[in-house]
Design an enzyme around this catalytic site. Structure first.
Site, mmCIF file in Angstrom:
data_model
loop_
_atom_site.group_PDB
_atom_site.id
_atom_site.type_symbol
_atom_site.label_atom_id
_atom_site.label_comp_id
_atom_site.label_asym_id
_atom_site.label_seq_id
_atom_site.Cartn_x
_atom_site.Cartn_y
_atom_site.Cartn_z
ATOM 1 N NE ARG A 56 -2.035 0.712 20.359
ATOM 2 C CZ ARG A 56 -2.954 1.565 20.801
ATOM 3 N NH1 ARG A 56 -3.402 1.494 22.041
ATOM 4 N NH2 ARG A 56 -3.429 2.516 20.010
ATOM 5 C CE LYS A 94 -7.257 0.706 9.469
ATOM 6 N NZ LYS A 94 -7.402 1.689 10.556
HETATM 7 N N1 BES Z 1 -2.827 2.563 10.739
HETATM 8 C C1 BES Z 1 -3.786 3.111 11.612
HETATM 9 C C2 BES Z 1 -3.599 4.608 11.862
HETATM 10 C C3 BES Z 1 -3.741 5.518 10.677
HETATM 11 C C4 BES Z 1 -4.877 6.281 10.517
HETATM 12 C C5 BES Z 1 -2.718 5.681 9.765
HETATM 13 C C6 BES Z 1 -4.994 7.145 9.454
HETATM 14 C C7 BES Z 1 -2.840 6.554 8.691
HETATM 15 C C8 BES Z 1 -3.969 7.284 8.539
HETATM 16 C C9 BES Z 1 -3.728 2.407 12.964
HETATM 17 O O1 BES Z 1 -3.286 1.096 12.961
HETATM 18 C C10 BES Z 1 -5.112 2.382 13.512
HETATM 19 O O2 BES Z 1 -5.928 1.705 12.974
HETATM 20 N N2 BES Z 1 -5.308 3.141 14.558
HETATM 21 C C11 BES Z 1 -6.555 3.198 15.232
HETATM 22 C C12 BES Z 1 -6.223 3.281 16.689
HETATM 23 C C13 BES Z 1 -7.297 2.850 17.598
HETATM 24 C C14 BES Z 1 -7.781 1.458 17.328
HETATM 25 C C15 BES Z 1 -6.794 2.994 19.009
HETATM 26 C C16 BES Z 1 -7.325 4.430 14.760
HETATM 27 O O3 BES Z 1 -6.711 5.354 14.235
HETATM 28 O O4 BES Z 1 -8.524 4.455 14.881
HETATM 29 MN MN MN Z 2 -4.880 -0.297 12.632
#
Ligand code: BES
Ligand code: MN
Ligand code: ZN
Length: 505
Positions: free
Chosen positions: A355, A281
């Protein structure tokens, strides 16, 4: 200081306390004291309305005005809290939360908010307990610890205080608030403290506390360690968790009352920290990722609350726990992972890790042959972008979605249905080398695609998926009964949903 709550039918003007809280409604003609506080207004007599206008009291939600009582009533301090236009359960819950923060350390507080039904008694009690929540575990200064000592005695004033249903509502409100507070504690805990093993230990402690002593419910708890996860072949959970030195765990809880006719399985995402893995991230998106176990915390705390309430519904809960990190043993984009149950998944983005855990846990859920499966997860930023930080997304079987939405409305949480369109299934079936494609780098509809992915693991059973991303932590200032930091979002909805299964209308 531990706070004790009592429910009493008494006059707020005559109640001896350090502070008395009175609700004020905002009407077209200016501020109006709620019925519950009428005798306090009478104590000021003709001077009441001028006092309110001098102080600029409007009665709008969020307002709190403190007034020295000068001997006119039996309390030293009068606190006026705004109810907005309507004295309903939502506005009362919020006002009670504001009240808790306006007199945080009083030795005794009496609350005169609208409380003439069991639902309102619940709202006052829960609102006060939740609004007064603070997290000071890692504050070392005595001053900071002091700041949050909490009120000593809280008296909830209600004209129906002696009625059985009101007493039950009052007691149950405390069970619910405890569950929400426990969830907040876990979400607030730093990720270096709350590793998967640390989380499992905390769950073991909470389970022991909930089930010890006379009259306590019997709840079964299993913690699966790394060896057990490997032996059982939870490939999705292991793929994510093996990138961290802090190895994954799974908590399984079972509440199986004799009179149950329905079996609900709950599943919660327990990522104790989400760095994104190799698909790392950006720095600023990593802030707050200690809360990525908010779904697991929610379903575990809700399960213990359901048991304490003795709800006649069987609940089995699976909470897989892992840390998504970067190392030589991280899973990679391009890998193919065999999930629990044998489905193969082509990885495209290691930040779509939730997931992977949920897929394993949903298959475990189907093996219980339940009537209904509900999962709760901080799954996608997409649905946070769509619905903001206060409204949760619900996707899945229409019948279950409808019931969850109705439960949320009764429980005082906002949720909104999102669809799982057919093309999402095409997207997750687009892998050329595995059964499913985990992610496709198309930005649109990512939250819906995630739900379509999860559905593949539910064996067609009635199911709802709650995506609570962004709702688990309040990054802004406190409002109503919601503090900054961990919110406990989802807990009251899940317990209320279980209640609806226990007593079908
Ligand atoms: N844990 C995150 C989602 C999240 C975002 C939780 C903001 C709390 C606040 C999740 O694992 C993630 O990284 N999701 C990705 C999904 C994508 C890779 C399909 C995202 O949100 O970009
Ligand atoms: Mn994630
Ligand atoms: Zn995540």
């Amino acid at each position: 200081m531990t706070t004790t709550y009592t429910l009493r039918s008494a006059s707020p003007a005559k109640t001896r306390a350090e502070a008395v809280v009175v609700g004020v409604l905002a009407s077209d003609k200016g501020p109006v004291v709620c019925d519950a506080g009428a005798d306090v207004a009478e104590a000021w007599g003709r001077k009441w309305q001028p006092l309110l206008s001098t102080l600029g009291v409007t009665g709008k939600a969020g307002e709190a005005v403190r007034i020295p009582a000068n001997g006119l009533i039996n309390a030293q301090l009068l606190v006026l809290v705004g109810l907005g236009a309507e004295p309903d359960e939502t506005s009362v819950r919020r006002a009670a939360g504001v009240a808790a923060r306006s007199v945080p350390n009083a030795a005794s507080v009496a609350i005169a908010l609208p409380a003439d039904t069991p639902g309102l008694v619940d709202a006052v009690t829960q609102g006060h307990l939740l609004g007064g929540y603070t997290y000071t575990l890692h504050k070392t200064s005595a001053a900071k610890a002091d700041e949050s000592s909490g009120a000593g005695q809280v008296v909830v004033l209600s004209p129906v205080a002696r009625q059985g249903e009101a007493i039950t509502a009052f007691e149950e409100a405390q069970v619910l608030a405890d569950a929400v507070r426990l969830t907040r504690d876990w979400v607030n805990e730093p990720p270096g403290h709350l590793t998967p093993a640390g989380f499992a230990d905390a769950v073991t402690d909470a389970h022991r506390a909930a089930t010890k002593g006379r009259g306590a419910p019997k709840v079964d708890l299993e913690i699966w360690d790394h060896a057990r996860l490997t032996e059982r072949g939870l490939g999705g959970t292991l793929a994510v968790g093996n990138g961290s030195d802090a190895t994954p765990r799974l908590a399984k809880l079972t509440w199986s009352p004799k009179d149950a006719t329905t079996h609900l399985v709950l599943v919660g995402k327990g990522i104790t920290f989400d760095s994104g893995g190799l698909t790392i991230k950006p720095a600023s998106s990593m802030v707050g990722m200690k809360g990525d176990m908010g779904g697991a915390a929610c379903v575990i705390a809700a399960t213990l609350a359901i048991a304490k309430l003795g709800l006649p519904v069987k609940v089995t809960t699976f909470a897989p726990m892992a840390e998504n990190m970067v190392s030589g043993s991280s899973f990679r984009p391009g890998d193919v992972v065999t999930m629990y149950g044998g489905t193969t998944v082509e990885i495209a983005n290691t930040d779509a890790e939730g997931r992977m855990l949920l897929g394993d846990a949903l298959v475990l859920a189907t093996e219980e042959a339940p009537n209904i499966i509900v999962d709760v997860a901080t799954l996608t930023g997409h649905l946070q972008l769509a619905l903001g930080d206060k409204v949760g997304a619900v996707l899945g079987s229409q019948e279950i979605v409808d019931a969850v939405l109705a439960a949320g409305a009764r429980a005082g949480e906002q949720h909104w249905q999102m669809p799982i369109p057919e093309e999402m299934t095409e997207r997750i079936k687009a892998s050329k080398i595995a059964d499913l494609l985990q992610h496709d780098w198309v930005r649109w509809g990512g939250g819906l695609m995630a739900a379509a992915f999860l559905r593949e693991f539910t064996a067609g059973l009635p199911w709802a998926h709650l995506d609570i991303a962004g709702k688990e932590i309040n990054t802004g200032g406190p409002y109503g009964h919601v503090p900054s930091g961990g919110t406990g979002f989802g807990v009251t909805t899940i317990v209320e949903y279980a209640r609806s299964l226990a007593a079908p209308e």
